[in-house]
Write an enzyme that holds these catalytic residues in place. Structure first.
Site, PDB file in Angstrom:
ATOM      1  CG  ASP A   1      -1.922   1.068   1.281  1.00 18.11           C
ATOM      2  OD1 ASP A   1      -1.614   2.192   0.848  1.00 18.11           O
ATOM      3  OD2 ASP A   1      -3.030   0.818   1.783  1.00 18.11           O
TER       4      ASP A   1
ATOM      5  CG  ASP B   1      -8.033   1.309 -10.887  1.00 23.02           C
ATOM      6  OD1 ASP B   1      -8.931   1.815 -11.590  1.00 23.02           O
ATOM      7  OD2 ASP B   1      -8.074   0.138 -10.476  1.00 23.02           O
TER       8      ASP B   1
ATOM      9  CE  LYS C   1     -18.604  -0.674 -13.437  1.00 24.49           C
ATOM     10  NZ  LYS C   1     -19.010  -2.027 -12.951  1.00 24.49           N
TER      11      LYS C   1
ATOM     12  CG  ASP D   1      -5.339   6.309 -20.230  1.00 19.76           C
ATOM     13  OD1 ASP D   1      -5.546   6.293 -19.003  1.00 19.76           O
ATOM     14  OD2 ASP D   1      -5.399   5.269 -20.933  1.00 19.76           O
TER      15      ASP D   1
ATOM     16  CB  THR E   1       3.892   4.122 -18.842  1.00 19.32           C
ATOM     17  OG1 THR E   1       2.528   4.483 -19.114  1.00 19.32           O
ATOM     18  CG2 THR E   1       4.567   5.252 -18.086  1.00 19.32           C
TER      19      THR E   1
ATOM     20  CD  GLU F   1       2.392   8.294 -22.462  1.00 21.43           C
ATOM     21  OE1 GLU F   1       2.373   9.393 -23.047  1.00 21.43           O
ATOM     22  OE2 GLU F   1       3.293   7.937 -21.685  1.00 21.43           O
TER      23      GLU F   1
END
Length: 224
Positions: free
Chosen positions: A114, A136, A140, A172, A203, A206
């Site tokens: 974490d 991430d 939603k 993105d 990356t 990306e």
């Protein structure tokens, strides 16, 4: 990863274990004792970055480095800076360790767990930069509370930066980019920096976003 509620922390990542290739496994076996750092739930003991890297140098924290290609590229290009990458995806951890070994990179350390628990262990003002590349997006609406770039998390990350240190985010997902910018602009101790082309290596995430037709947004802020 998060500022915790009274009951249980809201995680900003999916815990992920994947199958490591033989190359990744061998690198993990050989290099984890030297370069690895396991993040243990509830551990708030101070992390001595000078001891971790064996020298006193500017430290960049890379949150969610994926497969580690960009981290290794930056570490190779900037040997006078140290790079502490944190990830939960085990093949990515194995790959960054493999890259560090193959490229003889001594300025890379790899943390598993974490990221915000790790950040709590770092002294205020200890970091030269924080990179949050393609986190991430939790697209939603009911999951937006799990996004890493939230006001409390930004305040924590900013506090760990030295004055003038840079928080660099990239995504993105346009809606997340807008939310990031709104949150970062609202922090009175951060100043937005001009967009700088080629400020970081490309990356894998990306490339996926570009292939899917999603625009790439970089947001860079300095601690004032």
């Amino acid at each position: 990863m998060s500022e915790t509620s009274a009951a249980r922390p809201i995680r900003t990542f999916h815990p992920r274990r994947g199958r490591m290739s033989a190359r990744h496994f061998d690198a993990h076996e050989a290099l984890w004792p030297r370069f690895g750092l396991m993040i243990t739930d509830g551990d708030r003991s101070p992390l001595d970055l000078t001891e971790l890297f064996g020298r006193a140098a500017p430290v960049v924290l890379e949150i969610g480095f994926g497969m580690g290609d960009a981290t290794a590229s930056m570490a190779a290009a900037e040997p006078d800076r140290d790079f502490l990458g944190v990830e939960v995806h085990t093949p990515g951890i194995g790959n960054l360790l493999a890259l560090a070994g193959e490229q003889s990179l001594t300025n890379v350390r790899v943390a598993h767990g974490d990221a915000l628990q790790l950040v709590h262990r770092i002294a205020p003002g200890a970091l030269d930069a924080v990179h949050v590349f393609f986190p991430d997006p939790w697209p939603k609406a009911r999951h937006h509370k799990r996004r890493l770039i939230q006001p409390a998390n930004v305040a924590l990350l900013r506090d760990r930066l030295r004055p003038g240190g840079v928080l660099h985010c990239a995504t993105d997902w346009p809606h997340y980019a807008d939310a990031m910018a709104e949150t970062l602009d609202a922090d009175p101790h951060l100043r937005r920096l001009p967009a700088t082309p080629h400020a970081r290596p490309e990356t894998k995430f990306e490339r996926r976003g570009t292939a899917a037709g999603r625009p790439i947004k970089d947001l860079r802020y300095a601690r004032v």
